[in-house]
Design an enzyme around this catalytic site. Structure first.
Site, mmCIF file in Angstrom:
data_model
loop_
_atom_site.group_PDB
_atom_site.id
_atom_site.type_symbol
_atom_site.label_atom_id
_atom_site.label_comp_id
_atom_site.label_asym_id
_atom_site.label_seq_id
_atom_site.Cartn_x
_atom_site.Cartn_y
_atom_site.Cartn_z
ATOM 1 C CD1 TRP A 1 2.935 8.694 -7.554
ATOM 2 C CD2 TRP A 1 1.289 7.563 -8.576
ATOM 3 N NE1 TRP A 1 2.268 7.944 -6.610
ATOM 4 C CE2 TRP A 1 1.271 7.253 -7.202
ATOM 5 C CE3 TRP A 1 0.342 6.968 -9.411
ATOM 6 C CZ2 TRP A 1 0.333 6.368 -6.643
ATOM 7 C CZ3 TRP A 1 -0.590 6.090 -8.859
ATOM 8 C CH2 TRP A 1 -0.590 5.800 -7.486
ATOM 9 C CG HIS B 1 -3.640 -4.507 -3.838
ATOM 10 N ND1 HIS B 1 -4.549 -3.695 -3.198
ATOM 11 C CD2 HIS B 1 -2.493 -3.782 -3.902
ATOM 12 C CE1 HIS B 1 -3.983 -2.538 -2.898
ATOM 13 N NE2 HIS B 1 -2.737 -2.556 -3.325
ATOM 14 N NE ARG C 1 -3.671 0.053 -5.735
ATOM 15 C CZ ARG C 1 -4.545 0.359 -4.771
ATOM 16 N NH1 ARG C 1 -5.826 0.359 -5.035
ATOM 17 N NH2 ARG C 1 -4.125 0.644 -3.561
HETATM 18 FE FE1 DDH Z 1 0.337 1.285 -5.540
HETATM 19 N N1 DDH Z 1 -1.152 2.535 -4.960
HETATM 20 N N2 DDH Z 1 1.103 1.341 -3.665
HETATM 21 N N3 DDH Z 1 1.730 -0.066 -6.068
HETATM 22 N N4 DDH Z 1 -0.518 1.179 -7.343
HETATM 23 C C1 DDH Z 1 -2.158 3.024 -5.752
HETATM 24 C C2 DDH Z 1 -2.325 2.815 -7.100
HETATM 25 C C3 DDH Z 1 -1.536 1.942 -7.831
HETATM 26 C C4 DDH Z 1 0.633 2.079 -2.623
HETATM 27 C C5 DDH Z 1 -0.549 2.790 -2.589
HETATM 28 C C6 DDH Z 1 -1.340 3.019 -3.698
HETATM 29 C C7 DDH Z 1 2.730 -0.544 -5.280
HETATM 30 C C8 DDH Z 1 3.074 -0.048 -4.031
HETATM 31 C C9 DDH Z 1 2.306 0.807 -3.292
HETATM 32 C C10 DDH Z 1 -0.050 0.409 -8.384
HETATM 33 C C11 DDH Z 1 0.944 -0.550 -8.334
HETATM 34 C C12 DDH Z 1 1.758 -0.783 -7.233
HETATM 35 C C13 DDH Z 1 -3.014 3.840 -4.960
HETATM 36 C C14 DDH Z 1 -4.257 4.540 -5.464
HETATM 37 C C15 DDH Z 1 -2.514 3.847 -3.695
HETATM 38 C C16 DDH Z 1 -3.060 4.593 -2.488
HETATM 39 C C17 DDH Z 1 -5.469 3.599 -5.410
HETATM 40 C C18 DDH Z 1 -6.721 4.282 -5.889
HETATM 41 O O1 DDH Z 1 -7.107 5.278 -5.267
HETATM 42 O O2 DDH Z 1 -7.287 3.820 -6.889
HETATM 43 C C19 DDH Z 1 1.579 2.030 -1.527
HETATM 44 C C20 DDH Z 1 1.403 2.693 -0.183
HETATM 45 C C21 DDH Z 1 2.620 1.259 -1.959
HETATM 46 C C22 DDH Z 1 3.877 0.966 -1.229
HETATM 47 O O3 DDH Z 1 3.871 1.043 0.050
HETATM 48 C C23 DDH Z 1 5.016 0.741 -1.811
HETATM 49 C C24 DDH Z 1 3.404 -1.629 -5.919
HETATM 50 C C25 DDH Z 1 4.552 -2.423 -5.285
HETATM 51 C C26 DDH Z 1 2.800 -1.789 -7.146
HETATM 52 C C27 DDH Z 1 3.112 -2.792 -8.204
HETATM 53 O O4 DDH Z 1 2.358 -3.004 -9.097
HETATM 54 C C28 DDH Z 1 4.383 -3.538 -8.177
HETATM 55 C C29 DDH Z 1 -0.761 0.756 -9.593
HETATM 56 C C30 DDH Z 1 -0.515 0.176 -10.988
HETATM 57 C C31 DDH Z 1 -1.700 1.729 -9.244
HETATM 58 C C32 DDH Z 1 -2.689 2.449 -10.159
HETATM 59 C C33 DDH Z 1 -4.045 1.806 -10.095
HETATM 60 C C34 DDH Z 1 -5.081 2.499 -10.924
HETATM 61 O O5 DDH Z 1 -6.265 2.189 -10.728
HETATM 62 O O6 DDH Z 1 -4.751 3.329 -11.770
#
Ligand code: DDH
Length: 304
Positions: free
Chosen positions: A188, A48, A44
């Site tokens: 998930w 980001h 993540r």
């Molecule tokens: Fe995500 N994401 N993401 N995400 N994401 C969260 C956690 C993780 C959205 C929202 C959230 C991608 C796209 C989207 C990862 C990878 C990727 C969380 C929770 C939210 C909310 C955060 C928290 O509470 O800690 C949304 C909205 C989108 C979208 O619009 C498509 C993408 C493209 C990626 C990527 O890596 C390519 C990952 C990994 C996590 C888990 C993090 C953790 O601490 O565990």
């Protein structure tokens, strides 16, 4: 003015990069953190750091490591990512020649592979900004409470298409939501430290019901009765989806890709690897030899 070549060290050797990758591998196992791995939060962090890119203005992206500055690091969308940066601090201390921008992106590539995912192409040479003057404005990252229009608005801005949006969303095989970070809660898939296409399979197979959390945030949940059998008698696990995840099912252009990735893990891995590699390169200007064209007032970067 481009930075003078003599200010910059030569590119690290394959062996030097291998040492950094090994150091990242060593820190992934974190028994007291979340589901026992630093992997998901590292993925993540890279996403980001790169996902702020805007192709119209050619601003944002993983170059610069702007999240070290409050302006970007303090964006509520980046809540919790200080953990990921802290995990990598020991690696940065051992290998000071690597920039934060390279380390953050490389760590995700290592983590994805270690968690059973595909090999993602990675190219080094990112620099670190020495001040926050080029840090992108807040508000460029997606909001999980929204739907398909929002996804297109955010990801088209980076230069992605519908297929790539669905492929990248498959990263939600990994990790979890933390109520104190995003307001959402839960994971998930049952095994959130194993990269697979399970996210797409569960999206299609489960009966997702809207649920309002005590903090007022709405998400979708499914009680996984089978998890009782697997865990040997614990209470059933509740899995979750964000409203944005659910929009992949309801949108007529997104849904066919959900169905294909649910059926074909190899295709998902191939498309995910390509889209994630593209994500990590957004906004990085390279010359014909692949070297990053360095701006003024940056740290790191290298000549060939
Ligand atoms: Fe995500 N994401 N993401 N995400 N994401 C969260 C956690 C993780 C959205 C929202 C959230 C991608 C796209 C989207 C990862 C990878 C990727 C969380 C929770 C939210 C909310 C955060 C928290 O509470 O800690 C949304 C909205 C989108 C979208 O619009 C498509 C993408 C493209 C990626 C990527 O890596 C390519 C990952 C990994 C996590 C888990 C993090 C953790 O601490 O565990």
């Amino acid at each position: 003015r481009a930075k003078m070549a003599q200010d910059t060290p030569s590119a690290p050797s394959a062996a030097q990069l291998e040492e950094v990758k090994a150091a990242v591998r060593e820190l992934l196992h974190q028994p007291d953190y979340d589901d026992g791995s630093a992997g998901p939060v590292l993925v993540r962090l890279a996403w980001h750091s790169a996902g702020t890119y805007c192709k119209e203005t050619d601003t944002g992206g993983s170059n610069g490591a702007g999240m070290r500055y409050e302006k970007e690091g303090g964006d509520p969308a980046n809540a919790g990512l200080a953990d990921a940066r802290a995990f990598l601090e020991s690696v940065k201390r051992r290998f000071p020649w690597i920039t934060y921008a390279d380390l953050w992106t490389l760590a995700a590539v290592v983590a994805i592979r270690e968690m059973g995912g595909p090999e993602v192409a990675w190219h080094g040479g990112r620099t670190d900004f020495m001040d926050d003057s080029r840090v992108p404005p807040r508000g460029r990252l997606p909001d999980g409470a929204q739907g398909a229009d929002h996804l297109r608005h955010i990801f088209y801005r980076m230069g992605f298409d519908d297929r790539e949006i669905v492929a990248l969303s498959g990263a939600h095989n990994l990790g979890r939501c933390h109520a104190d970070r995003s307001g959402f809660h839960g994971k998930w898939v049952n095994n959130p430290t194993r990269f697979s296409n399970q996210y797409f399979r569960l999206l299609l197979a489960n009966d997702w019901k809207r649920k309002k959390l005590p903090n007022g945030v709405e998400q979708f949940v499914h009680i996984d009765e089978d998890s009782v059998l697997e865990d040997g008698g614990d209470k059933p696990e509740e899995l979750m989806m964000l409203p944005t995840d659910m929009s992949l099912l309801s949108d007529p252009a997104f849904r066919p890709w959900v169905e294909r990735y649910a059926r074909d893990k190899d295709l998902f891995f191939e498309h995910f690897a390509a889209a994630f590699a593209k994500l990590l390169e957004l906004g990085i200007r390279r010359d014909s030899a692949g070297r990053v064209v360095n701006d003024e007032n940056v740290e790191g970067g290298y000549r060939s």
